[in-house]
Enzyme design. Structure first.
Site, PDB file in Angstrom:
ATOM      1  N   HIS A  74      40.435 -49.194  -2.178  1.00 38.95           N
ATOM      2  CA  HIS A  74      39.472 -48.131  -2.525  1.00 38.95           C
ATOM      3  C   HIS A  74      38.017 -48.577  -2.357  1.00 38.95           C
ATOM      4  O   HIS A  74      37.107 -47.738  -2.398  1.00 38.95           O
ATOM      5  CB  HIS A  74      39.670 -47.666  -3.974  1.00 38.95           C
ATOM      6  CG  HIS A  74      40.985 -47.001  -4.222  1.00 38.95           C
ATOM      7  ND1 HIS A  74      41.436 -45.931  -3.475  1.00 38.95           N
ATOM      8  CD2 HIS A  74      41.967 -47.264  -5.134  1.00 38.95           C
ATOM      9  CE1 HIS A  74      42.635 -45.566  -3.921  1.00 38.95           C
ATOM     10  NE2 HIS A  74      42.981 -46.353  -4.917  1.00 38.95           N
ATOM     11  N   ASP A  79      50.602 -47.937  -0.391  1.00 37.14           N
ATOM     12  CA  ASP A  79      50.204 -47.666  -1.777  1.00 37.14           C
ATOM     13  C   ASP A  79      50.228 -46.141  -1.975  1.00 37.14           C
ATOM     14  O   ASP A  79      49.945 -45.388  -1.053  1.00 37.14           O
ATOM     15  CB  ASP A  79      48.786 -48.200  -2.012  1.00 37.14           C
ATOM     16  CG  ASP A  79      48.360 -48.137  -3.472  1.00 37.14           C
ATOM     17  OD1 ASP A  79      48.369 -49.181  -4.144  1.00 37.14           O
ATOM     18  OD2 ASP A  79      47.996 -47.030  -3.926  1.00 37.14           O
ATOM     19  N   HIS A 114      48.297 -44.267  -3.477  1.00 36.93           N
ATOM     20  CA  HIS A 114      46.966 -43.656  -3.367  1.00 36.93           C
ATOM     21  C   HIS A 114      46.418 -43.882  -1.967  1.00 36.93           C
ATOM     22  O   HIS A 114      46.687 -44.914  -1.349  1.00 36.93           O
ATOM     23  CB  HIS A 114      46.013 -44.277  -4.401  1.00 36.93           C
ATOM     24  CG  HIS A 114      46.509 -44.158  -5.806  1.00 36.93           C
ATOM     25  ND1 HIS A 114      47.182 -45.181  -6.448  1.00 36.93           N
ATOM     26  CD2 HIS A 114      46.439 -43.122  -6.682  1.00 36.93           C
ATOM     27  CE1 HIS A 114      47.510 -44.775  -7.678  1.00 36.93           C
ATOM     28  NE2 HIS A 114      47.070 -43.535  -7.845  1.00 36.93           N
ATOM     29  N   ASP A 135      53.061 -48.601  -6.215  1.00 38.05           N
ATOM     30  CA  ASP A 135      52.951 -47.522  -7.201  1.00 38.05           C
ATOM     31  C   ASP A 135      53.586 -46.217  -6.734  1.00 38.05           C
ATOM     32  O   ASP A 135      53.510 -45.206  -7.435  1.00 38.05           O
ATOM     33  CB  ASP A 135      51.494 -47.312  -7.649  1.00 38.05           C
ATOM     34  CG  ASP A 135      50.505 -47.407  -6.501  1.00 38.05           C
ATOM     35  OD1 ASP A 135      50.935 -47.451  -5.331  1.00 38.05           O
ATOM     36  OD2 ASP A 135      49.281 -47.430  -6.784  1.00 38.05           O
TER      37      ASP A 135
END
Ligand code: ZN
Length: 310
Positions: free
Chosen positions: A127, A164, A166, A247
């Site tokens: 991120h 991931d 996200h 995740d």
């Protein structure tokens, strides 16, 4: 050829407030799982800190200085630098070692010493944008690693595959106009951070394959088989870097995708096939998210066990 595991107790020293999901116990859980007898064949090396100059291959130089300057002096203090992101007195040093671990793994794999490598590192990186921290991330370990492969080892094309749950907004933003790096991501959408639509294609080097909430193995397999793998084969990478967040596991509290350990093992195997075809088998895998300690450690174990079959 053996698999390299970069692990280091320093990765438990980036401290966060109580209740924060991106916590030191994540590293302890993975290290415990990877201490089992079946992982005896791994070669383990500690991380080596990289420099601000190397971090600046993916970030604005002034941003690197800002992170260093924002770190508290008091060992017991934790400061918030972004909605979800914190610094303790050790965080800058830990982040230099996380990126350094990624570079060390790139050096070992590109140099032909290991077929592949997994780095059990934190803070995560995908991120983090060129000039700001975000979503638990300080420095973008995956882009720094890709640029290390190019700068030091002459790799022409590096693929970053991000599973991931996200979207890696930071990775996407940094490589947006860099045709030498492919960014291919599966992620839940809508979900934090909100980017990752298929229409976001950079300079033709970005492949986003969003998954709806409650997707599971069939949807993930289809995304991988129909979109990610063909894009990789067309790109012909010299190295594959995995932004390995776990995740999307069904147990994870931050998202709603229902993968299990075997899905991560299968995706690993598929990436190993592509890497064997185009990149001499070279894969460097970097830990990103994963917040249920059982789902995280069992998934990381399945991933590493598969890497060890190279
Ligand atoms: Zn994540």
């Amino acid at each position: 050829m053996p698999t390299l595991l970069v692990q280091d107790p320093i990765f438990t020293q980036h401290l966060v407030p109580p209740g924060h999901p991106e916590r030191p116990d994540r590293i302890r859980a993975i290290e415990k799982a990877l201490s089992a007898e079946r992982f005896a064949g791994l070669t383990r090396r500690p991380a080596v800190a990289t420099t601000a100059e190397v971090i600046a291959t993916a970030h604005r130089e002034s941003y690197v200085e800002e992170v260093a300057a924002a770190s508290p002096d008091d060992a017991s203090e934790i400061v918030q630098i972004e909605a979800d992101t914190y610094l303790c007195a050790m965080s800058y040093e830990v982040a230099l070692k996380a990126a350094g671990a990624a570079c060390l793994a790139v050096d070992a794999v590109m140099g032909g010493e290991f077929a592949n490598a997994f780095c059990a590192i934190r803070p995560p990186g995908h991120h983090a944008e060129g000039d700001r921290p975000m979503g638990f991330c300080l420095f973008n370990n995956a882009v720094i690693a890709a640029r290390q492969a190019q700068r030091v080892h002459g790799a022409e094309r590096v693929a970053i595959v991000d599973w991931d749950v996200h979207h890696g907004n930071g990775t996407q933003a940094i490589v947006w106009d860099d045709p030498s790096i492919l960014y291919a991501s599966t992620h839940q959408m809508p979900l934090y951070p909100g980017t990752g639509a298929p229409s976001e294609t950079g300079c033709g080097n970005i492949v986003n394959v969003p998954l709806a909430a409650e997707s599971g193995s069939p949807e993930f397999e289809a995304a991988f088989g129909e979109r990610i793998l063909p894009a990789l084969n067309a790109f012909v990478p010299d190295l594959i870097i995995i932004s390995a967040g776990f995740d999307a596991h069904w147990r994870d509290p931050l998202a709603n995708i229902n993968l299990s350990e075997s899905d991560f093992a299968q995706a690993t195997e598929q990436l190993m096939e592509v890497a064997t075809r185009h990149a001499g088998g070279k894969i460097v895998s970097l830990l990103e998210g994963g917040y249920d300690l059982t789902g995280l450690s069992e998934s990381a174990a399945a991933h590493v066990a598969t890497l060890m079959t190279a």
